[in-house]
Design a protein around this motif. Sequence first.
Motif, PDB file in Angstrom:
ATOM      1  N   PHE A   1       0.821  -1.212   0.000  1.00 59.85           N
ATOM      2  CA  PHE A   1       0.000   0.000   0.000  1.00 59.85           C
ATOM      3  C   PHE A   1       0.856   1.263   0.000  1.00 59.85           C
ATOM      4  O   PHE A   1       2.051   1.232   0.289  1.00 59.85           O
ATOM      5  CB  PHE A   1      -0.947   0.013   1.212  1.00 59.85           C
ATOM      6  CG  PHE A   1      -0.245  -0.225   2.531  1.00 59.85           C
ATOM      7  CD1 PHE A   1      -0.203  -1.507   3.081  1.00 59.85           C
ATOM      8  CD2 PHE A   1       0.385   0.805   3.215  1.00 59.85           C
ATOM      9  CE1 PHE A   1       0.447  -1.745   4.295  1.00 59.85           C
ATOM     10  CE2 PHE A   1       1.038   0.580   4.421  1.00 59.85           C
ATOM     11  CZ  PHE A   1       1.069  -0.698   4.964  1.00 59.85           C
TER      12      PHE A   1
ATOM     13  N   THR B   1       0.382   5.460   1.166  1.00 59.02           N
ATOM     14  CA  THR B   1      -0.510   6.437   1.792  1.00 59.02           C
ATOM     15  C   THR B   1      -0.113   7.830   1.321  1.00 59.02           C
ATOM     16  O   THR B   1       1.076   8.137   1.166  1.00 59.02           O
ATOM     17  CB  THR B   1      -0.395   6.377   3.331  1.00 59.02           C
ATOM     18  OG1 THR B   1       0.983   6.438   3.702  1.00 59.02           O
ATOM     19  CG2 THR B   1      -0.968   5.081   3.884  1.00 59.02           C
TER      20      THR B   1
ATOM     21  N   VAL C   1      -5.391   6.342   0.783  1.00 59.59           N
ATOM     22  CA  VAL C   1      -4.625   5.103   0.808  1.00 59.59           C
ATOM     23  C   VAL C   1      -4.829   4.414  -0.531  1.00 59.59           C
ATOM     24  O   VAL C   1      -5.952   4.354  -1.040  1.00 59.59           O
ATOM     25  CB  VAL C   1      -5.111   4.158   1.933  1.00 59.59           C
ATOM     26  CG1 VAL C   1      -4.362   2.831   1.876  1.00 59.59           C
ATOM     27  CG2 VAL C   1      -4.940   4.801   3.304  1.00 59.59           C
TER      28      VAL C   1
ATOM     29  N   ILE D   1       0.478 -11.552  11.531  1.00 58.69           N
ATOM     30  CA  ILE D   1       0.343 -10.538  10.483  1.00 58.69           C
ATOM     31  C   ILE D   1       0.929  -9.227  11.014  1.00 58.69           C
ATOM     32  O   ILE D   1       0.586  -8.807  12.118  1.00 58.69           O
ATOM     33  CB  ILE D   1      -1.140 -10.342  10.083  1.00 58.69           C
ATOM     34  CG1 ILE D   1      -1.724 -11.648   9.537  1.00 58.69           C
ATOM     35  CG2 ILE D   1      -1.282  -9.217   9.054  1.00 58.69           C
ATOM     36  CD1 ILE D   1      -3.211 -11.576   9.179  1.00 58.69           C
ATOM     37  N   GLN D   2       1.819  -8.632  10.265  1.00 57.51           N
ATOM     38  CA  GLN D   2       2.492  -7.399  10.688  1.00 57.51           C
ATOM     39  C   GLN D   2       2.632  -6.441   9.515  1.00 57.51           C
ATOM     40  O   GLN D   2       2.838  -6.877   8.388  1.00 57.51           O
ATOM     41  CB  GLN D   2       3.916  -7.722  11.186  1.00 57.51           C
ATOM     42  CG  GLN D   2       3.985  -8.537  12.468  1.00 57.51           C
ATOM     43  CD  GLN D   2       3.603  -7.748  13.703  1.00 57.51           C
ATOM     44  OE1 GLN D   2       3.587  -6.510  13.679  1.00 57.51           O
ATOM     45  NE2 GLN D   2       3.266  -8.446  14.774  1.00 57.51           N
ATOM     46  N   ASP D   3       2.561  -5.143   9.794  1.00 61.89           N
ATOM     47  CA  ASP D   3       2.812  -4.140   8.761  1.00 61.89           C
ATOM     48  C   ASP D   3       4.245  -3.633   8.863  1.00 61.89           C
ATOM     49  O   ASP D   3       4.774  -3.494   9.963  1.00 61.89           O
ATOM     50  CB  ASP D   3       1.872  -2.937   8.942  1.00 61.89           C
ATOM     51  CG  ASP D   3       0.469  -3.226   8.443  1.00 61.89           C
ATOM     52  OD1 ASP D   3       0.180  -4.394   8.133  1.00 61.89           O
ATOM     53  OD2 ASP D   3      -0.336  -2.277   8.362  1.00 61.89           O
TER      54      ASP D   3
ATOM     55  N   ARG E   1       1.984  -5.368   4.071  1.00 65.58           N
ATOM     56  CA  ARG E   1       1.445  -6.179   5.164  1.00 65.58           C
ATOM     57  C   ARG E   1       2.015  -7.572   4.962  1.00 65.58           C
ATOM     58  O   ARG E   1       1.916  -8.133   3.877  1.00 65.58           O
ATOM     59  CB  ARG E   1      -0.087  -6.166   5.123  1.00 65.58           C
ATOM     60  CG  ARG E   1      -0.733  -6.899   6.281  1.00 65.58           C
ATOM     61  CD  ARG E   1      -2.155  -6.413   6.530  1.00 65.58           C
ATOM     62  NE  ARG E   1      -2.141  -5.024   6.995  1.00 65.58           N
ATOM     63  CZ  ARG E   1      -3.174  -4.198   6.913  1.00 65.58           C
ATOM     64  NH1 ARG E   1      -4.310  -4.608   6.378  1.00 65.58           N
ATOM     65  NH2 ARG E   1      -3.082  -2.967   7.348  1.00 65.58           N
TER      66      ARG E   1
ATOM     67  N   SER F   1      -8.033  -2.017   9.964  1.00 68.13           N
ATOM     68  CA  SER F   1      -6.597  -1.739   9.949  1.00 68.13           C
ATOM     69  C   SER F   1      -6.241  -0.297   9.681  1.00 68.13           C
ATOM     70  O   SER F   1      -6.910   0.419   8.945  1.00 68.13           O
ATOM     71  CB  SER F   1      -5.879  -2.637   8.929  1.00 68.13           C
ATOM     72  OG  SER F   1      -6.441  -2.497   7.649  1.00 68.13           O
ATOM     73  N   VAL F   2      -5.149   0.096  10.327  1.00 69.61           N
ATOM     74  CA  VAL F   2      -4.478   1.343  10.003  1.00 69.61           C
ATOM     75  C   VAL F   2      -3.282   0.917   9.165  1.00 69.61           C
ATOM     76  O   VAL F   2      -2.475   0.107   9.620  1.00 69.61           O
ATOM     77  CB  VAL F   2      -3.975   2.051  11.273  1.00 69.61           C
ATOM     78  CG1 VAL F   2      -3.272   3.348  10.898  1.00 69.61           C
ATOM     79  CG2 VAL F   2      -5.102   2.293  12.245  1.00 69.61           C
ATOM     80  N   PHE F   3      -3.196   1.409   7.934  1.00 71.01           N
ATOM     81  CA  PHE F   3      -2.108   0.968   7.062  1.00 71.01           C
ATOM     82  C   PHE F   3      -0.774   1.448   7.616  1.00 71.01           C
ATOM     83  O   PHE F   3      -0.573   2.632   7.840  1.00 71.01           O
ATOM     84  CB  PHE F   3      -2.344   1.479   5.636  1.00 71.01           C
ATOM     85  CG  PHE F   3      -3.539   0.795   5.010  1.00 71.01           C
ATOM     86  CD1 PHE F   3      -3.397  -0.449   4.406  1.00 71.01           C
ATOM     87  CD2 PHE F   3      -4.804   1.359   5.092  1.00 71.01           C
ATOM     88  CE1 PHE F   3      -4.494  -1.102   3.876  1.00 71.01           C
ATOM     89  CE2 PHE F   3      -5.906   0.713   4.556  1.00 71.01           C
ATOM     90  CZ  PHE F   3      -5.752  -0.520   3.940  1.00 71.01           C
TER      91      PHE F   3
ATOM     92  N   GLU G   1       0.294   0.271  10.581  1.00 73.71           N
ATOM     93  CA  GLU G   1       0.284  -0.100  12.001  1.00 73.71           C
ATOM     94  C   GLU G   1      -0.179  -1.537  12.205  1.00 73.71           C
ATOM     95  O   GLU G   1       0.306  -2.233  13.080  1.00 73.71           O
ATOM     96  CB  GLU G   1      -0.628   0.837  12.801  1.00 73.71           C
ATOM     97  CG  GLU G   1      -0.187   2.290  12.803  1.00 73.71           C
ATOM     98  CD  GLU G   1       1.113   2.519  13.580  1.00 73.71           C
ATOM     99  OE1 GLU G   1       1.505   1.665  14.393  1.00 73.71           O
ATOM    100  OE2 GLU G   1       1.745   3.571  13.359  1.00 73.71           O
ATOM    101  N   GLY G   2      -1.153  -1.963  11.419  1.00 73.77           N
ATOM    102  CA  GLY G   2      -1.628  -3.343  11.555  1.00 73.77           C
ATOM    103  C   GLY G   2      -3.137  -3.432  11.682  1.00 73.77           C
ATOM    104  O   GLY G   2      -3.842  -2.449  11.456  1.00 73.77           O
TER     105      GLY G   2
END
Lengths: 337, 279
Positions: free
Chosen positions: A72, A74, A79, A250-252, A261, B51-53, B55-56
């Motif tokens: 993604f 932003t 987004v 799952i982690q960003d 992600r 979700s906050v892109f 942050e998760g």
Amino acid sequence: MADKKIIRKSSLGELFKKIRSDGKRILAPVDRGGKILFEYVDSPGSIAPDYIQTTLSAKDTLLPRCEEMLRFRTEQKSVYLEESLNRPEPTLIFGVRPCDARSIAVLNAVYLINYTDDIYRQKIDTTTIVGVSCAKCDEYCFCTSVGGSPGDTAGSDMLLTQMDNDIYLAEILTDKGKAIAALAPELFAEGGDVDKNKHCADVPVRFDVKDLSKRLPGVFEDPVWIAQSLRCIGCGTCSYVCPACTCFDIQDETDGNRGVRLRCWDSCGFAQFTLHTSGHNPREVQSQRWRQRIMHKFSYQPDQLDVIGCVGCGRCSRTCPVDMNILQHITDILEVH
Amino acid sequence: MEEKSLYQPYLMRIAANIDETPDVKTFRLEFVKEDEGKSFSFKAGQFGEYSVFGEGESTFCIASSPTRSGYIECTFRKMGRVTKSLASREVGDIIGFRGPYGNIFPLDDWKGKSLLFVTGGIALPPLRCVIWNALDLRNNFKDITVVYGARTVRDLVYKHELEEWGKRGDVKLITTVDPGGETVEWKGEVGFVPTVLEKASPSSADTVALLCGPPIMIKLTLPILTKLGFSQDKIFTTLENRMKCGIGKCGRCNVGKYFVCKDGPVFTFAQVSQLPPEY
Ligand SMILES: Cc1cc2nc3c(=O)[nH]c(=O)nc-3n(C[C@H](O)[C@H](O)[C@H](O)COP(=O)(O)OP(=O)(O)OC[C@H]3O[C@@H](n4cnc5c(N)ncnc54)[C@H](O)[C@@H]3O)c2cc1C
Ligand code: SF4
Ligand code: SF4
Ligand code: FES
């Protein structure tokens, strides 16, 4: 019925060339200082000459340790979802042991039943498995106790069994296997009507897995779990080396205004795995987490997905830093009355 | 249009942002892509991953009613990384949502019955969805009773809606705050939810009870409901376990052989009593 042919070991080089020009990458076991690891190869010359089992399974081709789920960007309040770079490449994995090939049924059950996981689906669809039967085993192996065997064809598209120094029996098992044989039909000769079993290791059956599954719900509250897991340090190694473990986190991750992600392997052995943000943890102590590992594989998955979540590869016992031994523990559990 | 990947969220625009309490917020979310909003549907009891892109993701129930289409609402408490970041978003910002996931409250089976809601604190959101759903289909049900408590007056969520329900003749609303949590203007009850419930003593005849709240409240309320004549299969609740995928893949939310995300989150206490204590 599988089409049975023979192929000379000395012909594998030719076959590998054909597979490469067909656009597939080849992963095969390579000896790295005594560790047998799957790496990309162009010719069979790089393959480890002798090993019982690969140190790690080939699972991470289908389920990478860390893989992109989405991408993604932003911009102020907006987004944008971008095209993911996680696109599978056609891959052939050569030299997968029958236990590891069998574990694909577990991955399929978790990732394809109920909700189809398209990220996994694309990987499995583009992967061909060429298994190689086991001529040797060690004291940690117990494939025959969980439905497999050293010459088991399940999960392989083609299974090779070494008959003598230069001859492999090639069982062509699926359409993907046929497609490989069709790349060089001249290399696959008649003469495959042989008994492969005498060329396979003899792995004794150590326990009755149906009996285990039946008994597990009844020992949920038994102190056996505490006794077994006192020395477990919760390092998660057993999950990381297991070809049939499927759990993930799952982690960003971000870099400036772009991000991905990710899903990354996780383990039920970690306290964090089930920890609520409130501080409450349904599996507070290590014995509950160890119990989960065994219950999930031998009770819940057979009950809910009709697969046994363990293929008896023995890796968890081989690699555990404090010598937890799954076979020993299963034997102990079966002795609880 | 390309098939949406399993983990790809809908992009949602925050259309309204309500401060419920100092640390609880409600967002109304609208689909950025109108066609996605048109084809989206869910049922009472389901949840999603918000979700906050960057942050998760975090798991919340869908707090609005399926009878109100075109948007969804969620109510969340600021707890950790994702919820803190979410709380700093403003109207117009874009967040992600994937869902709906999980099973449902079987409202269709409850036609002609009375409904009793018993809840405390931030556990009202999952039941608020059912309450509005039932109120929007009011003729389908007999009596509707809501018993809701919070520690202090400040901690009550949906204050405007509580006022509205209180004024309606077709809902019996009992609100309460813990002793010491009242203000001089407070007109509701003072006391813990189980005590207040016992005092109100609603009938269990042809009635389904929905019980959501902190563990201690649930523990003390169950015996009261039993005393009032509710059997365990007539008392519904939702379980919350830490979640990631929401669809039975990531492996962490199980209670015994059931995944709360896939086989729940709605359970009856008859079912919960059969489960190992892993929630
Ligand atoms: C079915 C269900 C419905 C829920 N509905 C609501 C709701 O309507 N309103 C509300 O305020 N809260 C709700 N929760 C709890 C909420 O999910 C957690 O409070 C929230 O995820 C905390 O996230 P965080 O990122 O702020 O915390 P962190 O501690 O920073 O979170 C780390 C990660 O852990 C996970 N996590 C931690 N605790 C929980 C938990 N209890 N449940 C699920 N995931 C967790 C999250 O995925 C998060 O990504 C619900 C939980 C479940 C399972
Ligand atoms: S590898 Fe051994 S010590 Fe580490 S989590 Fe597994 S059982 Fe416990
Ligand atoms: S649990 Fe242990 S023996 Fe079974 S498949 Fe996993 S690593 Fe191999
Ligand atoms: S949240 Fe992943 S299995 Fe339930």
